[in-house]
Design an enzyme around this catalytic site. Structure first.
Site, PDB file in Angstrom:
ATOM      1  N   ASP A 118       1.262  -8.492  -4.230  1.00  0.00           N
ATOM      2  CA  ASP A 118       0.919  -7.084  -4.008  1.00  0.00           C
ATOM      3  C   ASP A 118       2.197  -6.270  -4.070  1.00  0.00           C
ATOM      4  O   ASP A 118       3.313  -6.800  -4.078  1.00  0.00           O
ATOM      5  CB  ASP A 118       0.224  -6.904  -2.655  1.00  0.00           C
ATOM      6  CG  ASP A 118      -0.482  -5.556  -2.494  1.00  0.00           C
ATOM      7  OD1 ASP A 118      -0.521  -4.780  -3.475  1.00  0.00           O
ATOM      8  OD2 ASP A 118      -0.991  -5.290  -1.405  1.00  0.00           O
ATOM      9  N   LYS A 119       1.988  -4.978  -4.133  1.00  0.00           N
ATOM     10  CA  LYS A 119       3.076  -4.011  -4.169  1.00  0.00           C
ATOM     11  C   LYS A 119       2.816  -2.947  -3.112  1.00  0.00           C
ATOM     12  O   LYS A 119       1.661  -2.571  -2.866  1.00  0.00           O
ATOM     13  CB  LYS A 119       3.155  -3.379  -5.564  1.00  0.00           C
ATOM     14  CG  LYS A 119       3.983  -2.105  -5.667  1.00  0.00           C
ATOM     15  CD  LYS A 119       3.102  -0.885  -5.677  1.00  0.00           C
ATOM     16  CE  LYS A 119       3.927   0.398  -5.852  1.00  0.00           C
ATOM     17  NZ  LYS A 119       3.081   1.601  -5.653  1.00  0.00           N
ATOM     18  N   HIS A 120       3.860  -2.495  -2.458  1.00  0.00           N
ATOM     19  CA  HIS A 120       3.716  -1.399  -1.495  1.00  0.00           C
ATOM     20  C   HIS A 120       4.754  -0.331  -1.795  1.00  0.00           C
ATOM     21  O   HIS A 120       5.906  -0.633  -2.096  1.00  0.00           O
ATOM     22  CB  HIS A 120       3.905  -1.888  -0.062  1.00  0.00           C
ATOM     23  CG  HIS A 120       3.756  -0.793   0.958  1.00  0.00           C
ATOM     24  ND1 HIS A 120       2.525  -0.383   1.428  1.00  0.00           N
ATOM     25  CD2 HIS A 120       4.669   0.001   1.552  1.00  0.00           C
ATOM     26  CE1 HIS A 120       2.684   0.601   2.283  1.00  0.00           C
ATOM     27  NE2 HIS A 120       3.981   0.854   2.385  1.00  0.00           N
ATOM     28  N   SER A 121       4.324   0.925  -1.714  1.00  0.00           N
ATOM     29  CA  SER A 121       5.224   2.066  -1.913  1.00  0.00           C
ATOM     30  C   SER A 121       5.298   2.879  -0.640  1.00  0.00           C
ATOM     31  O   SER A 121       4.311   2.998   0.093  1.00  0.00           O
ATOM     32  CB  SER A 121       4.711   2.952  -3.053  1.00  0.00           C
ATOM     33  OG  SER A 121       5.429   4.174  -3.102  1.00  0.00           O
ATOM     34  N   THR A 168      -3.131   6.432  -2.936  1.00  0.00           N
ATOM     35  CA  THR A 168      -3.834   5.712  -4.000  1.00  0.00           C
ATOM     36  C   THR A 168      -5.346   5.751  -3.777  1.00  0.00           C
ATOM     37  O   THR A 168      -6.126   5.876  -4.724  1.00  0.00           O
ATOM     38  CB  THR A 168      -3.345   4.255  -4.056  1.00  0.00           C
ATOM     39  OG1 THR A 168      -1.953   4.256  -4.403  1.00  0.00           O
ATOM     40  CG2 THR A 168      -4.109   3.443  -5.082  1.00  0.00           C
ATOM     41  N   ARG A 220       0.944   6.632  17.103  1.00  0.00           N
ATOM     42  CA  ARG A 220       2.209   7.100  16.528  1.00  0.00           C
ATOM     43  C   ARG A 220       2.031   8.432  15.807  1.00  0.00           C
ATOM     44  O   ARG A 220       2.902   9.309  15.860  1.00  0.00           O
ATOM     45  CB  ARG A 220       2.748   6.066  15.529  1.00  0.00           C
ATOM     46  CG  ARG A 220       3.316   4.812  16.146  1.00  0.00           C
ATOM     47  CD  ARG A 220       3.569   3.747  15.096  1.00  0.00           C
ATOM     48  NE  ARG A 220       4.400   4.256  14.013  1.00  0.00           N
ATOM     49  CZ  ARG A 220       4.333   3.836  12.764  1.00  0.00           C
ATOM     50  NH1 ARG A 220       3.443   2.914  12.412  1.00  0.00           N
ATOM     51  NH2 ARG A 220       5.133   4.343  11.845  1.00  0.00           N
ATOM     52  N   SER A 258       4.191  -2.275  10.778  1.00  0.00           N
ATOM     53  CA  SER A 258       2.910  -1.753  10.283  1.00  0.00           C
ATOM     54  C   SER A 258       2.683  -2.180   8.844  1.00  0.00           C
ATOM     55  O   SER A 258       1.609  -2.678   8.482  1.00  0.00           O
ATOM     56  CB  SER A 258       2.899  -0.228  10.384  1.00  0.00           C
ATOM     57  OG  SER A 258       1.709   0.318   9.843  1.00  0.00           O
ATOM     58  N   LYS A 310       0.102  -5.959   7.722  1.00  0.00           N
ATOM     59  CA  LYS A 310      -1.079  -5.875   6.843  1.00  0.00           C
ATOM     60  C   LYS A 310      -0.872  -6.695   5.566  1.00  0.00           C
ATOM     61  O   LYS A 310      -1.817  -7.325   5.067  1.00  0.00           O
ATOM     62  CB  LYS A 310      -1.372  -4.410   6.513  1.00  0.00           C
ATOM     63  CG  LYS A 310      -1.814  -3.584   7.714  1.00  0.00           C
ATOM     64  CD  LYS A 310      -2.368  -2.246   7.319  1.00  0.00           C
ATOM     65  CE  LYS A 310      -1.318  -1.268   6.834  1.00  0.00           C
ATOM     66  NZ  LYS A 310      -0.462  -0.758   7.921  1.00  0.00           N
ATOM     67  N   LYS A 311       0.337  -6.681   5.031  1.00  0.00           N
ATOM     68  CA  LYS A 311       0.599  -7.450   3.812  1.00  0.00           C
ATOM     69  C   LYS A 311       0.541  -8.948   4.094  1.00  0.00           C
ATOM     70  O   LYS A 311       0.012  -9.726   3.285  1.00  0.00           O
ATOM     71  CB  LYS A 311       1.948  -7.061   3.217  1.00  0.00           C
ATOM     72  CG  LYS A 311       2.011  -5.613   2.737  1.00  0.00           C
ATOM     73  CD  LYS A 311       0.922  -5.300   1.736  1.00  0.00           C
ATOM     74  CE  LYS A 311       0.931  -3.866   1.284  1.00  0.00           C
ATOM     75  NZ  LYS A 311      -0.216  -3.550   0.410  1.00  0.00           N
TER      76      LYS A 311
END
Length: 453
Positions: free
Chosen positions: A81-84, A121, A169, A184, A188-189
């Site tokens: 996966d990818k996260h930005s 997204t 938060r 955080s 999740k990842k």
């Protein structure tokens, strides 16, 4: 004094929390024994006192273990996966996910909604009629197994403790706490059951972390915590001083995604960001021996149309129209007022304030001012003239899509203020500033890591 109060007191006083402290606190968050007030106090104490990397790893793993961890037994490829960290005109996930899937990767992507000046997204995908973003976990896993990719919204089954902490938060001015950001993202990842992760860390005016040095520190810490939690991870620092794509706005970015995948038009900066992230992912996943081979695989998947086909399969598989790639203009929502904005100055685009562009889209109705705000998927800005390009009264700076003439006028005036025109040609800054890679992955300090069987 109850246990949660003792833990908060220790963090408030700058003491290091141990594994049992963090595990007990997160268990209390999950079962309701820890109140919102105590979560807020813990978040504020962490904001002021920070955490060691050891504490961040323990917190990340405890949050991962607060819910279900996905298992991908029996599949025939790596799960990546990818996260930005978010940006303006950032449609990378919409392109990169199908691209990786067409190269043999399985991509279980859980994405968020936009909040503030950056788009999400999930909002982009929800501009596609019928596209389902809230399936159960079992259906989500089936989609990934069947189509190699699925992009959905955040779910309560994965890292539910994060959901409570994040909500607190958001209203207590602790959203910028680096340890809480890291835990955080990574909890999740890790709950997705990934084999590896690539991170797209934005810096510049359109990013949440404008300063490149601060973005670099965040990237280094994310990669290190991920590595020590058992997840191979690389990060790229990408420039967000100007929009990454030629458009900003939900349906407009989907339309540009389709044009990009079909090969009709490809923004060079967006292409470089996508291919650079693909290099990292394909090498981490063992599908390429080196970056050059990985880039070749990615370019071939784009140019052959395989990535476009995979995007179409994902859309149709999640309830969207099967002919989106052929009939995007008819299917995607369109604003009633669409017109170009021109500059009276002759010269070259010297800079574009990406944060201001994101704010314009937000005020047009294309983003949310709060978590419950509605979004107009049709509005935004397209055909953004990039930095370095000539402009005059016959060449528009951009095209604005608005719900009314009055909204268009306000947006046009704001856009003229967001663009600086210079007298001399200039080159845009490189889109990739730096690559951040961790060392060899070691054992997680606690828990079994939920390794895939």
């Amino acid at each position: 004094m109850d246990l949660a109060e003792e833990i908060i007191l220790r963090k408030r006083d700058g003491q290091r929390l141990c594994a049992s402290d963090i595990s007990s606190l997160i268990q209390g968050v999950s079962n309701g024994a820890v109140s919102d007030a105590q979560i807020a106090a813990f978040a504020m104490a962490t904001w002021f006192r920070g955490m060691t990397v050891d504490e961040e790893v323990l917190l990340t793993l405890a949050m991962r273990d607060s819910g279900q961890v996905l298992n991908w037994k029996g599949i025939d490829g790596p799960v990546l996966d990818k996260h930005s960290t978010g940006g303006v005109g950032d449609l990378v996930s919409l392109v990169l996910g199908p691209l990786l899937a067409s190269c043999g990767v399985y991509v279980p992507m859980i994405s968020g909604r936009g909040l503030g000046h950056t788009g999400g997204t999930l909002d982009k995908l929800q501009s596609i009629p019928g596209f389902e973003t809230s399936p159960g976990i079992e259906l989500f896993q089936q989609w990934v197994r069947d189509h190699r990719i699925s992009i959905i919204g955040q779910t309560g089954e994965l890292a539910p403790a994060d959901r409570r902490i994040y909500a607190v938060r958001d209203v207590t001015a602790t959203g910028s706490s680096i340890p809480l950001i890291i835990s955080s993202i990574l909890s999740k990842k890790l709950a997705e059951g990934l084999d590896a992760l690539v991170m797209d860390i934005k810096f510049g005016s359109g990013a949440f972390t404008p300063d490149p040095e601060e973005a670099r520190k965040l990237a280094l810490e994310l990669v290190e915590v991920a590595r020590r939690a058992g997840l191979p991870c690389h990060a790229l620092l990408t420039d967000m001083d100007s929009p990454l794509a030629w458009s900003a706005g939900n349906a407009l970015e989907v339309r540009e995604t389709i044009g990009f995948l079909r090969g009709d038009c490809r923004n060079p900066r967006l292409l470089e960001a996508v291919l650079s992230l693909a290099e990292e992912a394909l090498c981490l996943g063992g599908l390429a021996a080196n970056p050059a081979e990985a880039r070749g695989l990615a370019k071939s998947a784009l140019d052959s149309g395989q990535a476009a086909e995979r995007f179409a399969i994902m859309v149709a598989g999640q309830g969207g129209p099967s002919d989106l790639l052929q009939n995007a203009s008819r299917i995607l929502p369109q604003s009633p007022v669409v017109a170009p904005v021109f500059s009276s100055q002759h010269g070259y685009v010297a800079s574009i304030d990406a944060r201001a562009v994101g704010s314009i889209v937000l005020r047009l109705g294309g983003g949310r001012l709060s978590a419950v705000s509605s979004v107009d998927p049709s509005v935004g800005i397209s055909e953004i003239r990039p930095v370095g390009q000539p402009t005059d009264s016959s060449r528009p700076l951009a095209v604005i899509h608005a719900a009314s003439e009055a909204a268009w006028e306000r947006a046009a005036a704001a856009y003229l203020g967001a663009v600086h025109i210079g007298t001399e040609p200039c080159e845009p800054s490189p889109v990739i500033l730096e690559r951040v890679a961790g060392e060899e992955v070691g054992e997680a300090p606690t828990g079994d890591g939920h390794k895939n069987e």
